[in-house]
Motif scaffolding. Structure first.
Motif, PDB file in Angstrom:
ATOM      1  N   THR A 109      67.768  20.476  79.194  1.00  0.00           N
ATOM      2  CA  THR A 109      68.134  21.103  80.412  1.00  0.00           C
ATOM      3  C   THR A 109      69.405  21.628  80.786  1.00  0.00           C
ATOM      4  O   THR A 109      69.850  22.644  81.144  1.00  0.00           O
ATOM      5  CB  THR A 109      67.517  20.698  81.623  1.00  0.00           C
ATOM      6  OG1 THR A 109      65.998  20.473  81.505  1.00  0.00           O
ATOM      7  CG2 THR A 109      67.717  21.344  82.936  1.00  0.00           C
ATOM      8  N   ALA A 110      70.277  20.515  80.388  1.00  0.00           N
ATOM      9  CA  ALA A 110      71.731  20.591  80.302  1.00  0.00           C
ATOM     10  C   ALA A 110      72.259  21.593  79.481  1.00  0.00           C
ATOM     11  O   ALA A 110      73.116  22.455  79.699  1.00  0.00           O
ATOM     12  CB  ALA A 110      72.570  19.295  80.083  1.00  0.00           C
ATOM     13  N   LYS A 111      71.645  21.684  78.235  1.00  0.00           N
ATOM     14  CA  LYS A 111      71.994  22.823  77.490  1.00  0.00           C
ATOM     15  C   LYS A 111      71.669  24.011  77.592  1.00  0.00           C
ATOM     16  O   LYS A 111      72.433  25.140  77.462  1.00  0.00           O
ATOM     17  CB  LYS A 111      71.448  22.472  75.882  1.00  0.00           C
ATOM     18  CG  LYS A 111      71.915  23.349  74.687  1.00  0.00           C
ATOM     19  CD  LYS A 111      73.125  23.058  74.488  1.00  0.00           C
ATOM     20  CE  LYS A 111      73.804  24.045  73.479  1.00  0.00           C
ATOM     21  NZ  LYS A 111      75.245  23.887  72.917  1.00  0.00           N
ATOM     22  N   ILE A 112      70.482  24.377  78.418  1.00  0.00           N
ATOM     23  CA  ILE A 112      69.831  25.480  78.877  1.00  0.00           C
ATOM     24  C   ILE A 112      70.818  26.243  79.834  1.00  0.00           C
ATOM     25  O   ILE A 112      71.043  27.570  79.900  1.00  0.00           O
ATOM     26  CB  ILE A 112      68.548  25.490  79.303  1.00  0.00           C
ATOM     27  CG1 ILE A 112      67.453  25.136  78.107  1.00  0.00           C
ATOM     28  CG2 ILE A 112      67.890  26.835  79.885  1.00  0.00           C
ATOM     29  CD1 ILE A 112      66.230  24.546  78.320  1.00  0.00           C
ATOM     30  N   GLY A 127      61.647  22.962  76.534  1.00  0.00           N
ATOM     31  CA  GLY A 127      62.292  24.273  76.812  1.00  0.00           C
ATOM     32  C   GLY A 127      61.111  25.465  76.549  1.00  0.00           C
ATOM     33  O   GLY A 127      61.256  26.502  77.200  1.00  0.00           O
ATOM     34  N   GLY A 128      60.137  25.343  75.602  1.00  0.00           N
ATOM     35  CA  GLY A 128      59.065  26.154  75.298  1.00  0.00           C
ATOM     36  C   GLY A 128      58.255  26.463  76.598  1.00  0.00           C
ATOM     37  O   GLY A 128      57.997  27.534  76.910  1.00  0.00           O
ATOM     38  N   MET A 168      69.132  24.756  70.571  1.00  0.00           N
ATOM     39  CA  MET A 168      68.041  25.338  70.670  1.00  0.00           C
ATOM     40  C   MET A 168      68.228  26.777  70.117  1.00  0.00           C
ATOM     41  O   MET A 168      69.488  27.453  70.305  1.00  0.00           O
ATOM     42  CB  MET A 168      67.164  25.237  71.906  1.00  0.00           C
ATOM     43  CG  MET A 168      67.952  25.796  73.169  1.00  0.00           C
ATOM     44  SD  MET A 168      67.360  25.038  74.780  1.00  0.00           S
ATOM     45  CE  MET A 168      65.686  25.731  74.621  1.00  0.00           C
ATOM     46  N   PRO A 169      67.238  27.458  69.733  1.00  0.00           N
ATOM     47  CA  PRO A 169      67.284  28.960  69.506  1.00  0.00           C
ATOM     48  C   PRO A 169      67.880  29.850  70.867  1.00  0.00           C
ATOM     49  O   PRO A 169      67.324  29.537  71.877  1.00  0.00           O
ATOM     50  CB  PRO A 169      65.907  29.553  69.026  1.00  0.00           C
ATOM     51  CG  PRO A 169      65.281  28.134  68.866  1.00  0.00           C
ATOM     52  CD  PRO A 169      65.930  27.178  69.366  1.00  0.00           C
ATOM     53  N   GLU A 170      68.923  30.765  70.646  1.00  0.00           N
ATOM     54  CA  GLU A 170      69.328  31.390  71.851  1.00  0.00           C
ATOM     55  C   GLU A 170      68.164  32.321  72.505  1.00  0.00           C
ATOM     56  O   GLU A 170      68.191  32.004  73.808  1.00  0.00           O
ATOM     57  CB  GLU A 170      70.420  32.229  71.348  1.00  0.00           C
ATOM     58  CG  GLU A 170      71.134  33.083  72.315  1.00  0.00           C
ATOM     59  CD  GLU A 170      71.675  31.926  73.517  1.00  0.00           C
ATOM     60  OE1 GLU A 170      72.041  30.972  73.527  1.00  0.00           O
ATOM     61  OE2 GLU A 170      72.374  32.671  74.677  1.00  0.00           O
ATOM     62  N   ALA A 187      64.130  30.502  78.838  1.00  0.00           N
ATOM     63  CA  ALA A 187      64.044  28.971  79.733  1.00  0.00           C
ATOM     64  C   ALA A 187      65.050  29.087  80.882  1.00  0.00           C
ATOM     65  O   ALA A 187      64.709  28.319  81.829  1.00  0.00           O
ATOM     66  CB  ALA A 187      63.998  27.788  78.536  1.00  0.00           C
ATOM     67  N   GLU A 188      66.002  29.559  80.592  1.00  0.00           N
ATOM     68  CA  GLU A 188      67.287  29.568  81.769  1.00  0.00           C
ATOM     69  C   GLU A 188      66.751  30.274  82.979  1.00  0.00           C
ATOM     70  O   GLU A 188      67.099  29.637  83.971  1.00  0.00           O
ATOM     71  CB  GLU A 188      68.545  30.181  81.229  1.00  0.00           C
ATOM     72  CG  GLU A 188      69.725  30.182  82.098  1.00  0.00           C
ATOM     73  CD  GLU A 188      71.133  30.788  81.591  1.00  0.00           C
ATOM     74  OE1 GLU A 188      70.652  31.966  80.686  1.00  0.00           O
ATOM     75  OE2 GLU A 188      71.811  30.427  81.863  1.00  0.00           O
ATOM     76  N   GLN A 189      65.972  31.436  82.896  1.00  0.00           N
ATOM     77  CA  GLN A 189      65.654  32.190  83.934  1.00  0.00           C
ATOM     78  C   GLN A 189      65.123  31.306  85.220  1.00  0.00           C
ATOM     79  O   GLN A 189      65.353  31.404  86.224  1.00  0.00           O
ATOM     80  CB  GLN A 189      64.637  33.539  83.760  1.00  0.00           C
ATOM     81  CG  GLN A 189      65.611  34.364  82.865  1.00  0.00           C
ATOM     82  CD  GLN A 189      66.863  34.898  83.458  1.00  0.00           C
ATOM     83  OE1 GLN A 189      67.054  35.047  84.638  1.00  0.00           O
ATOM     84  NE2 GLN A 189      68.049  34.875  82.652  1.00  0.00           N
TER      85      GLN A 189
END
Ligand code: 13P
Ligand code: SF4
Length: 313
Positions: free
Chosen positions: A70-73, A122-123, A293-295, A301-303
């Motif tokens: 989540t931090a990365k996203i 993330g998926g 993770m793939p961009e 996942a960010e939205q």
């Protein structure tokens, strides 16, 4: 007990933190020694805000994998490392993204509004409309569109609690936290009998039978305010054992009692406890294991995560 080795490791960690321009974020369930070296200790919601707002180059995330992911996203330009890449979560495992995808395709006619508890991959986040944590689930569900059916994934216990709180009907994915379902009506009734004046605070991942025995049901961070303001000294805390360290620090005048299960005096999450001070030192030193993770997946996942941060302000 803090050993000489811990003190040496602690100093090394502080030194590496400076060298890497890193911030150490830790969940409330981490061991005491990790909580002591962290810059911030909190619940999933607080940690997500901290991760998004940091200007450090490296985020060393002491929690489980979905939290570091989540931090990365939310802050993709940072290097995010976690002490043990195998620190998973039974809730995340209970809802694989391909299974959720197949379910949504099969029920496309329902046009579900999907609310995902942050304890997922993330998926799964990428397939959801909005994310929630235990700290804001009620608020998020209250803001869901009134004209669409809700599918709540993956925690059926948190979902059932939110239905009780909001009166909003939701279809629930059948997942649960293997730690919190270990608390039973009997185990909590027994400890209550031993401490007749105690209040009980429980995490919403507990079953309804346990939640019904609680004076308050809330996220780990909200437990601090509840314990601090409780008009009694004895409080039974029905959640993972790491929380007791945080609470004893924040509320030194209270007698905080770990909620027991039928087999143990308290409940440990084996995934949270995979992280050690030594592994934290190593991940800062090696900048590995790193969360990547793939961009295109990250963007999807960010939205729903940004929607959550916006809706829980
Ligand atoms: P909180 O967000 O309440 O800290 O919960 C996270 C978790 O994993 C509970 O098991
Ligand atoms: Fe997942 Fe349960 Fe561990 Fe929390 S306590 S990280 S929900 S397995």
């Amino acid at each position: 007990m803090v050993t000489a080795l811990d003190i040496d490791l602690g100093e090394e960690i502080l030194e590496l933190k400076k060298r890497r321009n890193a911030v150490i974020l830790a969940h409330n369930y981490q061991t005491a020694d990790i909580q002591e070296v962290a810059d911030y200790v909190g619940d999933s919601l607080g940690l997500a805000y901290q991760a998004k707002g940091t200007d450090a180059d490296v985020i060393a995330f002491c929690g489980v994998h979905f939290m570091a992911e989540t931090a990365k996203i939310v802050n993709p330009s940072k290097t995010v490392v976690l002490p043990d890449a195998n620190a998973g979560c039974s809730l995340e495992q209970s809802c694989p993204a391909p299974q959720l995808d197949a379910f949504l395709r099969e029920h496309a006619d329902r046009n579900y509004y999907v609310i995902a508890y942050i304890n997922c991959s993330g998926g799964v986040k990428a397939l959801s409309d909005v994310i929630c944590t235990s700290g804001n689930a009620v608020r998020i569900v209250e803001q869901a569109p009134k004209d669409r059916p809700i599918l709540f994934v993956p925690d059926e216990n948190l979902g059932a609690w939110v239905i009780e709180q909001t009166g909003r009907k939701m279809d629930l994915w059948k997942g649960n936290c293997y730690v919190h379902v270990e608390f039973t009506r009997d185990s909590i009734q027994r400890i209550k009998a031993d401490h007749p004046d105690a209040l009980v605070v429980a995490h919403p991942e507990c079953t309804q039978a346990v939640r019904l025995l609680a004076d308050e049901v809330c996220s780990t961070e909200k437990m601090i305010g509840f314990c601090r303001n409780a008009p009694v000294k004895d409080i039974i805390v029905v959640t993972e054992s790491g929380m007791l360290h945080r609470l004893r620090r924040e509320c030194p005048d209270k007698n905080l009692i770990a909620g027991p299960t039928d087999h143990c005096a308290c409940a440990d999450c084996r995934y949270m406890k995979m992280n050690t001070l030594e592994k934290l030192r190593n991940c800062l030193e090696n900048l590995s294991p790193e969360v990547r993770m793939p961009e295109d997946l990250r963007v999807r996942a960010e939205q729903p995560l940004l929607r959550m941060l916006e809706q829980s302000k």
